[in-house]
Design an enzyme around this catalytic site. Sequence first.
Site, PDB file in Angstrom:
ATOM      1  N   CYS A 109     -12.118   2.130  16.209  1.00 33.62           N
ATOM      2  CA  CYS A 109     -10.905   0.887  16.194  1.00 33.62           C
ATOM      3  C   CYS A 109      -9.742   1.122  17.324  1.00 33.62           C
ATOM      4  O   CYS A 109      -9.957   0.130  17.328  1.00 33.62           O
ATOM      5  CB  CYS A 109     -10.580   1.565  14.546  1.00 33.62           C
ATOM      6  N   MET A 110     -10.720   1.882  17.893  1.00 31.34           N
ATOM      7  CA  MET A 110      -9.418   2.372  19.243  1.00 31.34           C
ATOM      8  C   MET A 110      -9.758   2.927  20.453  1.00 31.34           C
ATOM      9  O   MET A 110      -9.404   3.104  21.322  1.00 31.34           O
ATOM     10  CB  MET A 110      -7.711   2.692  18.487  1.00 31.34           C
ATOM     11  N   MET A 149      -7.437  -5.235  16.878  1.00 26.90           N
ATOM     12  CA  MET A 149      -8.731  -4.925  16.148  1.00 26.90           C
ATOM     13  C   MET A 149      -9.151  -5.931  17.156  1.00 26.90           C
ATOM     14  O   MET A 149     -10.395  -5.870  17.345  1.00 26.90           O
ATOM     15  CB  MET A 149      -9.279  -4.559  15.224  1.00 26.90           C
ATOM     16  N   LYS A 201       0.734  -0.831   0.134  1.00 24.55           N
ATOM     17  CA  LYS A 201      -0.559   0.041   0.115  1.00 24.55           C
ATOM     18  C   LYS A 201       0.547   1.228   0.005  1.00 24.55           C
ATOM     19  O   LYS A 201       0.372   2.426  -0.918  1.00 24.55           O
ATOM     20  CB  LYS A 201      -1.481  -0.172   1.314  1.00 24.55           C
ATOM     21  N   GLY A 261      -4.934   1.388  14.057  1.00 17.96           N
ATOM     22  CA  GLY A 261      -4.934   1.164  12.938  1.00 17.96           C
ATOM     23  C   GLY A 261      -4.619   2.219  11.662  1.00 17.96           C
ATOM     24  O   GLY A 261      -4.535   2.120  10.664  1.00 17.96           O
ATOM     25  N   GLN A 262      -5.095   3.963  12.096  1.00 14.95           N
ATOM     26  CA  GLN A 262      -5.322   4.604  11.159  1.00 14.95           C
ATOM     27  C   GLN A 262      -3.408   5.494  11.552  1.00 14.95           C
ATOM     28  O   GLN A 262      -3.398   5.655  12.307  1.00 14.95           O
ATOM     29  CB  GLN A 262      -6.246   4.918  11.211  1.00 14.95           C
TER      30      GLN A 262
HETATM   31  S1  SF4 Z   1       2.563   2.757   7.286  1.00 19.63           S
HETATM   32 FE1  SF4 Z   1       0.729   0.869   6.859  1.00 19.63          FE
HETATM   33  S2  SF4 Z   1       0.216   0.826   4.771  1.00 19.63           S
HETATM   34 FE2  SF4 Z   1       1.938   2.465   5.088  1.00 19.63          FE
HETATM   35  S3  SF4 Z   1       4.155   1.247   3.760  1.00 19.63           S
HETATM   36 FE3  SF4 Z   1       3.555   1.217   6.620  1.00 19.63          FE
HETATM   37  S4  SF4 Z   1       2.638  -0.681   6.959  1.00 19.63           S
HETATM   38 FE4  SF4 Z   1       2.442   0.084   4.612  1.00 19.63          FE
END
Ligand code: SF4
Length: 779
Positions: A180-181, A365, A91, A402-403
């Site tokens: 989420c948190m 999560m 990503k 998560g974010q």
């Molecule tokens: S912040 Fe998360 S999505 Fe972005 S490169 Fe690092 S592990 Fe991958």
Amino acid sequence: MITRRDLLKRMAGAAAMTAAAALAPNVAFARSFLPEPQEAQTFQDDIVWDKAPCRFCGVGCGLLIGVRNGRAVAVKGDPDSPVNKGLACVKGYHSILALYGEDRFKTAYVRRNGQLEPVPVQEALDLVAQKMQETIDSHGKDAVAIYGSGQWTIPDGYVAIKLFKGLIGTNNVEANARLCMASAVTGFLTTFGLDEPMGNYADIDHADVFVLWGNNMAEMHPVLFSRMLEQRRLRPHVQIIDLATRTTRTSVAADRSILMAPQSDLAIANAICYEIVRNGWVAEEFVRQHVAFKQGKTHIGYGLEDHFAFNDEMTDITYDQFVAYLQDYTPEKVSALSGVSVEDIQFLAALYGDPNKRVTSFWCMGVNQHVRGTWMNNLIYNIHLLTGKIAEPGNSPFSLTGQPSACGTVREVGTLTQALPGGPVTSEAARQQAAEIWGVPVENIPDKPTYHTVEMFRALDRGDIRFIWIQVTNPMVSLPKLNRYREGALKEDRFVVVSDVYPTPTTDVADVILPSAMWIEREGFFGNSERRTQHWNKMVEPPGEAMSDTWQLIQVARRLGYEQWFPWSEEEHIQAIWEEYRRFHANPKHNMAPYEELKRRPGVMWPFVDGKETLWRYNARYDPVAAEHADDFYFYGKPDGKAWLIFRPYEPPAEVPDQEYPFWLSTGRVLEHWHTGSMTRRVPVLHRAMPHAYVELHPDDARELGIRDGDLVRVISRRGAVTLPARLNFRGIPARRQVFVPFFDEAMLINEATIDAFCPISKEPDYKKCAVRIERVAP
Ligand code: SF4
């Protein structure tokens, strides 16, 4: 007009990004911008590189973005970033392509006669301000609300809270981080009195054992997972233990995979404590000096009804009472409940209890999206407190987020109904501080929380809220029990404003759409899981009339008559906001780095004291506040300087499988897609790799139901149903009588089936446990 479905079909064959090894190793170039081979060298020479944190998860990897001729054309991991040390995941490498989807919003839209029509942004902003004012005048200030996210930059969240809490005078500010948190926050606050981890990612370099509690890090925190694997390669005694409800890529890479029944983590954590006590592994001196024993209320409910309210109360207990409570959690009893063998429970306890092993627990999560999420956070801290394995390198209970800015924006700025930057809204001191910094009468800031996220959308459905502004999030995909909340948003006399970059099911219910500048199209800050604040510069222009969410909010605030509180120029407002916001945290427990320091470095951890980051909080060797009080540890979040070990029992989930709905449903993410997929599904290579959602079944269950790999099946709950292809032996394998569905696909909305039960303390919904039945769809 192109539909989203058509767009996704077209994208399957579109140009992708490629690792152009011939040009430069470890750099991903956007193929659509690549030159002819003979121009390759000049192409590279023309690229200007600048740093930015990745925006696609809470790890917060540092990236270097290559810009040429006004377009982002290449990405590499920042070798100077202590987070990822030059690595990135799929990503991150493809992140810049999310800027260039062909259906980006370039202008505003206003719904007229049921149709969204393009209008100039300034006209749309006039309408937003007018509707806000009309709603306040006719229904009161608590009839307007803002709902943002953990992808809000710090300035976005700060301006939102200042406008809504300080000037309009409502606590109707929430963010999707509630989903989420929030349990991580209440876990920290109840145990330590202060939010966010004491350790940092360097714990990975020191731990001998990693215990992952319901945390598929191989897909959700891939760069941290790579760092763990690298440590195991370098130090072969290192062990990774995966404790989860389904077999995933993480389980396969782990040294031991332990499968547990849903919700039984509460009992397992207590059984580990039971074994630690029984075997004499308690760190007695640490516990005597630094731990206070407590218990809270029990039988606390699930929040399924509107207006549900709950307040926990702590009472003191003794160590002996705590040990007596643990007698209900012998490995034998817990084995029967959890399906985990007695041997595995004792194995886990022995790892935590071994004084020669440094243990880091990671969770996200699986623990937080739980009807007893706060309790689960408390219970993991209990294990670390009993053994004294806390707040030093490698000994670390580590709640991952998560974010990209769930910590930086939602938790530190306080974009939740109960929060202000300096403390809860119920605190006179926190309100006084906000009033002084904002220059408003303290009476402006209400002293009671209003609606947490689920209740906010219930209030919109009921009509208690009439105007809602949604920024950087997609609740019409991500809310549980979605049908109710979509119908609520579509009711007469509701006015929904959505700031976003692409069309989504949430913009489908909007009365006004505002086109947002995304990530490196504006200047900003994020704060990641390890207390690291990261700054980036604006690198490219946003398309058309798109502007940052910060600037949209400022524009509306000025139209509402609040210009004097938002006087900054467009060029300098981000720095000015940072300097104002920093005043809230100007103390050695939370001091933030100055703007120039953040511009210069690939992130700085707070507390930033005397020019230094605090690496391990509460430990006098690293933390100057702790050192003022003790030679070893001092948990200064609590008045007595002790961490609270809170006994929490096992209680069942809100809904369990029965004859009619015999399967557990769990939902989550996949490696390739960010949350609801609205950005990553517009990146061709990511879309091709994972084009649609699916339901994972255990092969034996599939055989019994006559389902083969790829067959269409219906997943049906008491709240809704969705049709998806079945996958067998795919990414993950659920245990018998369990299914897993990722939630990124707006064409297969699994949240129509999920339940809106939540943890009564954190108010975070449980997306991991509800009852469904599975039916094969006739071909
Ligand atoms: S912040 Fe998360 S999505 Fe972005 S490169 Fe690092 S592990 Fe991958």
